[in-house]
Design a protein around this motif. Structure first.
Motif, PDB file in Angstrom:
ATOM      1  N   LEU A   6      48.815   4.925  73.203  1.00  0.00           N
ATOM      2  CA  LEU A   6      47.363   5.007  73.080  1.00  0.00           C
ATOM      3  C   LEU A   6      46.930   6.366  73.644  1.00  0.00           C
ATOM      4  CD1 LEU A   6      44.843   2.227  74.064  1.00  0.00           C
ATOM      5  CD2 LEU A   6      44.489   4.578  74.838  1.00  0.00           C
ATOM      6  N   ASP A   7      46.287   7.177  72.820  1.00  0.00           N
ATOM      7  CA  ASP A   7      45.739   8.459  73.300  1.00  0.00           C
ATOM      8  C   ASP A   7      44.350   8.160  73.855  1.00  0.00           C
ATOM      9  OD1 ASP A   7      44.764  10.975  73.759  1.00  0.00           O
ATOM     10  OD2 ASP A   7      45.233  11.776  71.766  1.00  0.00           O
ATOM     11  N   ARG A  27      49.703  11.129  60.919  1.00  0.00           N
ATOM     12  CA  ARG A  27      50.849  11.727  61.630  1.00  0.00           C
ATOM     13  C   ARG A  27      51.004  11.096  63.011  1.00  0.00           C
ATOM     14  NH1 ARG A  27      49.895  16.804  59.569  1.00  0.00           N
ATOM     15  NH2 ARG A  27      48.722  17.551  61.364  1.00  0.00           N
ATOM     16  N   ALA A  28      49.866  10.824  63.667  1.00  0.00           N
ATOM     17  CA  ALA A  28      49.915  10.176  64.975  1.00  0.00           C
ATOM     18  C   ALA A  28      50.578   8.808  64.832  1.00  0.00           C
ATOM     19  CB  ALA A  28      48.509  10.044  65.558  1.00  0.00           C
ATOM     20  N   VAL A  33      51.735   6.664  67.796  1.00  0.00           N
ATOM     21  CA  VAL A  33      50.442   6.693  68.501  1.00  0.00           C
ATOM     22  C   VAL A  33      49.432   6.002  67.594  1.00  0.00           C
ATOM     23  CG1 VAL A  33      48.723   8.173  69.633  1.00  0.00           C
ATOM     24  CG2 VAL A  33      51.106   8.930  69.465  1.00  0.00           C
ATOM     25  N   ASP A  34      49.218   4.708  67.824  1.00  0.00           N
ATOM     26  CA  ASP A  34      48.409   3.969  66.846  1.00  0.00           C
ATOM     27  C   ASP A  34      46.959   3.765  67.271  1.00  0.00           C
ATOM     28  OD1 ASP A  34      48.767   2.037  68.788  1.00  0.00           O
ATOM     29  OD2 ASP A  34      48.910   0.412  67.333  1.00  0.00           O
ATOM     30  N   THR A  35      46.635   4.047  68.534  1.00  0.00           N
ATOM     31  CA  THR A  35      45.277   3.787  69.008  1.00  0.00           C
ATOM     32  C   THR A  35      44.695   5.046  69.662  1.00  0.00           C
ATOM     33  OG1 THR A  35      45.936   1.498  69.428  1.00  0.00           O
ATOM     34  CG2 THR A  35      43.863   2.220  70.405  1.00  0.00           C
ATOM     35  N   LEU A  36      43.466   5.365  69.286  1.00  0.00           N
ATOM     36  CA  LEU A  36      42.820   6.585  69.800  1.00  0.00           C
ATOM     37  C   LEU A  36      41.456   6.246  70.381  1.00  0.00           C
ATOM     38  CD1 LEU A  36      43.262   8.916  66.656  1.00  0.00           C
ATOM     39  CD2 LEU A  36      44.921   8.499  68.485  1.00  0.00           C
ATOM     40  N   PRO A 228      46.868  14.114  68.414  1.00  0.00           N
ATOM     41  CA  PRO A 228      47.286  12.878  69.088  1.00  0.00           C
ATOM     42  C   PRO A 228      48.773  12.554  68.942  1.00  0.00           C
ATOM     43  CG  PRO A 228      45.157  12.548  68.046  1.00  0.00           C
ATOM     44  CD  PRO A 228      45.633  13.907  67.622  1.00  0.00           C
ATOM     45  N   ALA A 229      49.425  13.016  67.873  1.00  0.00           N
ATOM     46  CA  ALA A 229      50.864  12.736  67.685  1.00  0.00           C
ATOM     47  C   ALA A 229      51.697  13.220  68.863  1.00  0.00           C
ATOM     48  CB  ALA A 229      51.357  13.395  66.397  1.00  0.00           C
TER      49      ALA A 229
END
Ligand code: ZN
Ligand code: ZN
Length: 275
Positions: A6-7, A27-28, A33-36, A228-229
């Motif tokens: 999570l970013d 790309r994330a 990285v699935d949650t922002l 975020p990736a």
């Protein structure tokens, strides 16, 4: 099962992503990285609205709205009304980023303090966590920030000190006042030995990871647009410092952010009780 990252802090609605935002988000996800958490403030008058828009169209993106210290002197009654109404949106999970920046000093200190105090009071009134930006030492932004937090938050609030670059003693005091501490790509830089000592000295169950994209690309990508990736690179550094696995850092930092921001998954697999 793969643990996803999570970013906790990115400016994915910034102009620098306007040409390829959906590719960046894709790309994330491919990088785990699935949650922002999309931070609306700091990018002009439209920033908050774009973060809310983006979050409302994507189940894995949440938004924070507020007034960045750089823009404190631009806040007017129209802005106040907008923020209040944006906070009613179900995907808005925090007030911020807000705080004090005595390094760039884009708004006078006095106005920064007033606008920060107002947002802390708003978060308390509406029961939101707060994303905090603090930078600069003369006069001491950190001490003034904590004073305002204590006076206006009255011990009822939680927040995160984002992109932390302060001292270990201050961070430890901040933990006692309801703060989590979030590290960005800065902690991966070759010269950031001191900051790594700070990260090592704090308990993992109060830490988060972030990119603060488009800025602060981690070591190996410096000078490029951050995205975020690359948040797992921050997590790798924390794993090394805490002598644990990368998966464990992904799991704990995600649980911490989910707890603070009260994300739908907060009850799943997070250690301890929400506080
Ligand atoms: Zn910031
Ligand atoms: Zn930021």
């Amino acid at each position: 099962m793969r643990i996803m990252w999570l970013d906790s802090h990115c400016h994915i609605t910034a102009d620098k992503f306007s040409g390829d935002r959906s590719e960046v988000i894709e790309r994330a996800r491919e990088a785990g990285v699935d949650t922002l958490v999309a931070i609306g403030s700091g990018y002009g008058a439209e920033g908050n609205a774009s973060a809310v828009d983006l979050a409302s169209g994507d189940p894995r993106i949440f938004a924070a709205v507020g007034v960045h210290p750089h823009e404190a002197s631009e806040l007017d009654d129209r802005g106040r009304t907008e923020i209040r109404s944006q906070l009613e949106h179900p995907k808005v999970v925090a007030v911020g980023e807000c705080g004090l920046d005595y390094h760039y000093m884009n708004s006078p200190c006095e106005i920064q303090r007033e606008v920060f105090a107002e947002q802390v009071a708003l978060a308390r009134e509406l029961d939101f966590p707060v994303v905090i930006h603090v930078r600069g030492d003369a006069p001491d932004a950190y001490e003034e920030l904590l004073d305002i937090w204590i006076a206006e938050g009255r011990g009822e609030l939680e927040g995160v000190l984002h992109c932390y670059t302060g001292t270990l003693p201050f961070a430890r005091r901040a933990l006692d006042h309801g703060f989590y501490v979030s590290f960005s790509g800065i902690v991966t830089f070759k010269r950031s030995e001191e900051l790594r000592a700070v990260a090592r000295g704090l308990p993992l169950d109060r830490l988060m990871v972030e990119t603060d994209a488009p800025f602060l690309a981690p070591e190996g990508h410096r000078g490029r647009r951050n995205e975020p990736a690359w948040v797992p690179l921050v997590g790798e550094t924390l794993a090394r410092l805490h002598e644990t696995s990368i998966d464990e850092v992904a799991r704990i930092t995600r649980a911490n952010a989910s707890r603070l921001f009260r994300l739908p998954e907060a009850s799943v697999g997070s250690p301890g009780e929400p506080r």
